[in-house]
Design a protein around this motif. Structure first.
Motif, PDB file in Angstrom:
ATOM      1  N   SER A 113       0.821  -1.198   0.000  1.00 42.01           N
ATOM      2  CA  SER A 113       0.000   0.000   0.000  1.00 42.01           C
ATOM      3  C   SER A 113       0.862   1.259   0.000  1.00 42.01           C
ATOM      4  CB  SER A 113      -0.911  -0.034   1.223  1.00 42.01           C
ATOM      5  OG  SER A 113      -1.479   1.201   1.429  1.00 42.01           O
TER       6      SER A 113
ATOM      7  N   ARG B 178       2.305   1.833  -3.419  1.00 39.82           N
ATOM      8  CA  ARG B 178       1.270   2.385  -4.301  1.00 39.82           C
ATOM      9  C   ARG B 178       1.023   3.845  -3.993  1.00 39.82           C
ATOM     10  NH1 ARG B 178      -3.758  -1.753  -4.806  1.00 39.82           N
ATOM     11  NH2 ARG B 178      -2.732  -3.380  -6.002  1.00 39.82           N
TER      12      ARG B 178
ATOM     13  N   GLN C 191       1.430   6.850  -6.595  1.00 40.90           N
ATOM     14  CA  GLN C 191       0.193   7.529  -6.984  1.00 40.90           C
ATOM     15  C   GLN C 191       0.252   9.021  -6.694  1.00 40.90           C
ATOM     16  OE1 GLN C 191      -3.242   5.680  -5.298  1.00 40.90           O
ATOM     17  NE2 GLN C 191      -4.544   7.457  -5.620  1.00 40.90           N
TER      18      GLN C 191
ATOM     19  N   LEU D  26      -6.549   2.951  -4.275  1.00 41.37           N
ATOM     20  CA  LEU D  26      -5.732   1.755  -4.412  1.00 41.37           C
ATOM     21  C   LEU D  26      -4.919   1.482  -3.159  1.00 41.37           C
ATOM     22  CD1 LEU D  26      -5.581   0.092  -6.991  1.00 41.37           C
ATOM     23  CD2 LEU D  26      -6.413   2.330  -7.426  1.00 41.37           C
ATOM     24  N   THR D  27      -4.685   2.530  -2.353  1.00 38.76           N
ATOM     25  CA  THR D  27      -3.849   2.337  -1.174  1.00 38.76           C
ATOM     26  C   THR D  27      -4.559   1.516  -0.118  1.00 38.76           C
ATOM     27  OG1 THR D  27      -4.657   4.420  -0.375  1.00 38.76           O
ATOM     28  CG2 THR D  27      -2.551   4.432  -1.476  1.00 38.76           C
TER      29      THR D  27
ATOM     30  N   ARG E 281     -13.723   0.795  -8.523  1.00 46.27           N
ATOM     31  CA  ARG E 281     -12.316   1.159  -8.308  1.00 46.27           C
ATOM     32  C   ARG E 281     -11.493   0.952  -9.576  1.00 46.27           C
ATOM     33  NH1 ARG E 281     -11.082  -2.090  -4.000  1.00 46.27           N
ATOM     34  NH2 ARG E 281     -11.856  -0.465  -2.653  1.00 46.27           N
TER      35      ARG E 281
ATOM     36  N   ARG F 274      -8.118   0.003 -11.702  1.00 44.10           N
ATOM     37  CA  ARG F 274      -7.010  -0.916 -11.527  1.00 44.10           C
ATOM     38  C   ARG F 274      -5.745  -0.079 -11.472  1.00 44.10           C
ATOM     39  NH1 ARG F 274      -7.579  -4.592 -16.193  1.00 44.10           N
ATOM     40  NH2 ARG F 274      -5.890  -3.305 -16.966  1.00 44.10           N
ATOM     41  N   TYR F 275      -4.661  -0.654 -10.902  1.00 45.34           N
ATOM     42  CA  TYR F 275      -3.489   0.182 -10.671  1.00 45.34           C
ATOM     43  C   TYR F 275      -2.892   0.705 -11.974  1.00 45.34           C
ATOM     44  CZ  TYR F 275       0.657   1.996  -8.630  1.00 45.34           C
ATOM     45  OH  TYR F 275       1.632   2.850  -8.244  1.00 45.34           O
ATOM     46  N   ASP F 276      -2.808  -0.141 -12.998  1.00 49.12           N
ATOM     47  CA  ASP F 276      -2.207   0.340 -14.249  1.00 49.12           C
ATOM     48  C   ASP F 276      -3.095   1.364 -14.929  1.00 49.12           C
ATOM     49  OD1 ASP F 276      -3.988  -1.800 -14.640  1.00 49.12           O
ATOM     50  OD2 ASP F 276      -3.378  -1.929 -16.729  1.00 49.12           O
TER      51      ASP F 276
ATOM     52  N   LEU G 106      -4.890   3.520 -13.309  1.00 51.55           N
ATOM     53  CA  LEU G 106      -4.649   4.752 -12.557  1.00 51.55           C
ATOM     54  C   LEU G 106      -3.405   5.460 -13.059  1.00 51.55           C
ATOM     55  CD1 LEU G 106      -5.317   6.173  -9.627  1.00 51.55           C
ATOM     56  CD2 LEU G 106      -3.298   4.935  -8.997  1.00 51.55           C
TER      57      LEU G 106
END
Lengths: 352, 203
Positions: A151, A154, A158, A228-229, A314, A316-318, A320
Motif C-alpha cells: 500500500s 502504491r 500515486q 488503491l492504497t 475502483r 485498476r493500478y495500471d 490509474l
C-alpha cells in the motif's frame, strides 16, 4: 485579534504568539468537528445511494454516530506489532494528521479571514500536500507487514504521479490570476465572465482544468475510485492494516481533513471561493457572509466526492497510472501552453 | 523570536544531518535527511527567500526524497556489509569533509575581507519590494535566459537518456487498448441465434 492582543499587556511578540495560537485553535477545532460531521454525511449519502438508512441510532438522525465511533476508538487498546519499527509506527499517523491540519493555515475563509495571507499560498499548499505521502509511506514500512508495504509503495507512486498534473493545473490558474496568493486568486475571479459570473471554472479555457483538478484531487487524497492504497479486496486495509485505536483514528481524521481541504481548493481556485456565484447587486447575495458561500461550495464538492464513491468502481493500478501520466499530464501541459498564450495575447496583443 | 527560530532550525539541520550519517538503518537515514531538508527550508524562510523554501520542500522533500525512500525501502539490506563499507570509506569521507571545511573558511574569510558583510547586514527583502517570484522570474527570463534554457535542455537530455536506458520492449504482453474497449459495441461481442432442436451452436 492579533493586533488587539498585541496592544494589551502582552506586548508585541507575546501578543502575536498568543493571538496566532488562538486563531490556529479557531481553525483546527471547528475543522475537527467538521470532519466528524462530514464522515456522518459521507455515510448518509453513501447509504442513500445504496437504498439503505445509514447511521440512524446514536442521537437524533444518528448525528452523534461519529462521536460514538471516536469514543469507541479512544477506549481501545493501542496494539503495536512486535515486528514493527516502534518509533516510526507511532509517528506515522501523527505526521498524516499534522500535515492535514497544516495546509489550512493559508485557506481564505472570507475577505481577510485567513490565518497567514502569504504571497506563495498556492506553493505552500503544494509543498504541504506533497508531505502528506510520508505518513502513509512510513506507516506502511514501519508496520513490517506485506500488505501495508504494498500500500505504501502504491501511495508513493500515486501521489507523485498526480502531483505533477496538479502542479500544471495550478500554474494555469496562477497565469490567469497573476498571483500565488489564494485571497487574490479569489478576488481576481470577481465578475470574471462578462462581469457577472464569479468563477474561473465557467471560463471555456479553464473548464477542462477544473474537471481535471476535481478528478486529480480525488486521486491525490486516495479517495474512491482511486483508493488503491486501501483496496480492501487486495490489500486488507492497506497501510492501516496494523493500526488500531487512536493511531487509526488519526489516519481517518487526517484523510477527511485532506478531502475537505481539496474541496476547499476546488471552490477557491475555480468556483469563486467565498464570493457568491453571480456578481450582481440586486440579489442580496453579498449580505450573506462569504464563509457560508465557501462552506456551501465545499459541501457541494464533498457531495460529488461521496457520489463518486457510491457509484464508480475502483480503478485498476495500471489504469490509474495511465490516467495520470498519459492523459492528465499531457492535457494539463497543453493547457499551460494554451492559457499562457491566451494571457500573452490578452495583455500584449497579437505579435504581428 | 527570529533568533530563536534560527537556532532551532539550524540545530535541527545539523543534528539530523549527523543522524543521517550515523543511523544504522538506511530508511532512518533517508528520514533524517528529509528532516534536514525541511529545516533548511525553514532557514530559507527566515532570510526572506520564501520561494526557494517552497521549492526546496516541493522538489526535494516532495519528490526526490520520496523516490529515495521508495528505492531504499525496497532494497534488501545487509547491515554488516554496510558497516564494513562505512569504515572502508571513512578516510575518503574525512578528506572530503576537510576540503569542505577549508572551503567554507576561505569563503567566509573572503566575504568578511571584501566588506560585503556590512552591505548585507539587513536580513530579508525590504518592505514593499516585489515578491520573490517576480524578482526571480524577471532575472531568469531576461539576464539568465540562455543559462536557464540550457539547464532545462540538460535535464531533458538526462530524462530521455534515463528512459532510453531502462526501457525495453517485452514480448508476450497483451496491452490494454482503452480506445478499442470503449469503441466496442454489444453487436461486436454478442449475437442472437435460434438453433434448431438437436443442433448445436457454431462458435
Amino acid at each position: 485579534m492579533t493586533e488587539f492582543l498585541q496592544s494589551t499587556f502582552l506586548g508585541a511578540e507575546l501578543g502575536w504568539f498568543v493571538g496566532t495560537l488562538a486563531l490556529i485553535l479557531l481553525i483546527a477545532l471547528p475543522l475537527m468537528l467538521a470532519v466528524a460531521m462530514i464522515i456522518y454525511v459521507d455515510r448518509k449519502i453513501w447509504a442513500a445511494m445504496a437504498l439503505r438508512r445509514g447511521p440512524n441510532v446514536v442521537g437524533p438522525f444518528g448525528l452523534l454516530q461519529s462521536f460514538a465511533d471516536g469514543l469507541k476508538v479512544f477506549l481501545q487498546e493501542t496494539i503495536i506489532p512486535s515486528g514493527a519499527n516502534k518509533g516510526l509506527f507511532l509517528i506515522a499517523p501523527i505526521i498524516t494528521f499534522t500535515v492535514a491540519l497544516l495546509a489550512w493555515a493559508v485557506i481564505p475563509f472570507g475577505e481577510d479571514m485567513v490565518l497567514a495571507n502569504i504571497n506563495i499560498g498556492l506553493l505552500y499548499i503544494l509543498a504541504i500536500s506533497s508531505l502528506g505521502v510520508y505518513g502513509v509511506v512510513i506507516a506502511g514500512w514501519a508496520s513490517n507487514s506485506k500488505y501495508p508495504f504494498f500500500s505504501a509503495m502504491r501511495a508513493a507512486a500515486q501521489m507523485i504521479s498526480y502531483e505533477v498534473s496538479i502542479g500544471f493545473i495550478l500554474i494555469s490558474v496562477v497565469l490567469f490570476a497573476g498571483t500565488f496568493n489564494l485571497s487574490d486568486i479569489v478576488l481576481s475571479q470577481e465578475g470574471h465572465i462578462f462581469g457577472i459570473v464569479n468563477a474561473y471554472g465557467l471560463n471555456p479555457l479553464l473548464f477542462p482544468m477544473a474537471v481535471v483538478f476535481l478528478i486529480a484531487s480525488m486521486a491525490e487524497t486516495a479517495r474512491h475510485p482511486f483508493d488503491l492504497t486501501e483496496a480492501e479486496s487486495e490489500l486488507v486495509a492497506g497501510y492501516q492494516t496494523e493500526y488500531s485505536s487512536m493511531s487509526f483514528a488519526l489516519f481517518w481524521l487526517g484523510e477527511y481533513a485532506n478531502i475537505l481541504l481539496m474541496c476547499a481548493l476546488n471552490a477557491i481556485l475555480f468556483w469563486g471561493g467565498w464570493l457568491p456565484p453571480l456578481d450582481v447587486d440586486w440579489i442580496p447575495w453579498f449580505d450573506i457572509p462569504g464563509i457560508f458561500w465557501l462552506f456551501g461550495k465545499m459541501f457541494f464538492f464533498f457531495f460529488i466526492f461521496s457520489w463518486v464513491m457510491a457509484t464508480v468502481p475502483r480503478y485498476r493500478y495500471d489504469q490509474l497510472m495511465r490516467l495520470g501520466w498519459k492523459i492528465f499530464l499531457p492535457l494539463s501541459l497543453l493547457w499551460v501552453f494554451l492559457v499562457s498564450g491566451y494571457v500573452m495575447i490578452d495583455k500584449f496583443g497579437l505579435p504581428l | 523570536m527570529q533568533i530563536f527560530a534560527f537556532y532551532l532550525f539550524a540545530s535541527v539541520v545539523l543534528a539530523s544531518g549527523a543522524f543521517c550519517i550515523f543511523a544504522r538503518n538506511p530508511v532512518h537515514s533517508v528520514l533524517w535527511l528529509i528532516l534536514a531538508f525541511f529545516n533548511a527550508a525553514g532557514l530559507m524562510v527566515l532570510i526572506g527567500a520564501e520561494f526557494i523554501a517552497a521549492l526546496l520542500v516541493i522538489v526535494y522533500v516532495g519528490a526526490v526524497a520520496v523516490l529515495f525512500l521508495f528505492v531504499v525501502m525496497m532494497l534488501d539490506i545487509d547491515f554488516a556489509e554496510l558497516r564494513a563499507g562505512f569504515m572502508k570509506h571513512l578516510p575518503l569521507g574525512l578528506l572530503l569533509a576537510l576540503v569542505l571545511v577549508v572551503e567554507i573558511i576561505f569563503g567566509v574569510g573572503a566575504w568578511q575581507s571584501s566588506g560585503m558583510g556590512e552591505a548585507t547586514a539587513a536580513v530579508g527583502p525590504p518592505a514593499g519590494a516585489p515578491s520573490n517570484i517576480e524578482q526571480l522570474g524577471a532575472l531568469l527570463y531576461t539576464k539568465y535566459v540562455f543559462l536557464f534554457e540550457a539547464a532545462g535542455l540538460i535535464l531533458l537530455v538526462a530524462m530521455v537518456g534515463a528512459i532510453v536506458l531502462t526501457h525495453r520492449t517485452r514480448g508476450g504482453v497483451r496491452k490494454q487498448n482503452i480506445a478499442d474497449q470503449v469503441a466496442r459495441r454489444p453487436e461486436d461481442a454478442t449475437r442472437n441465434t435460434q438453433p434448431e432442436v438437436g443442433k448445436g451452436v457454431e462458435l
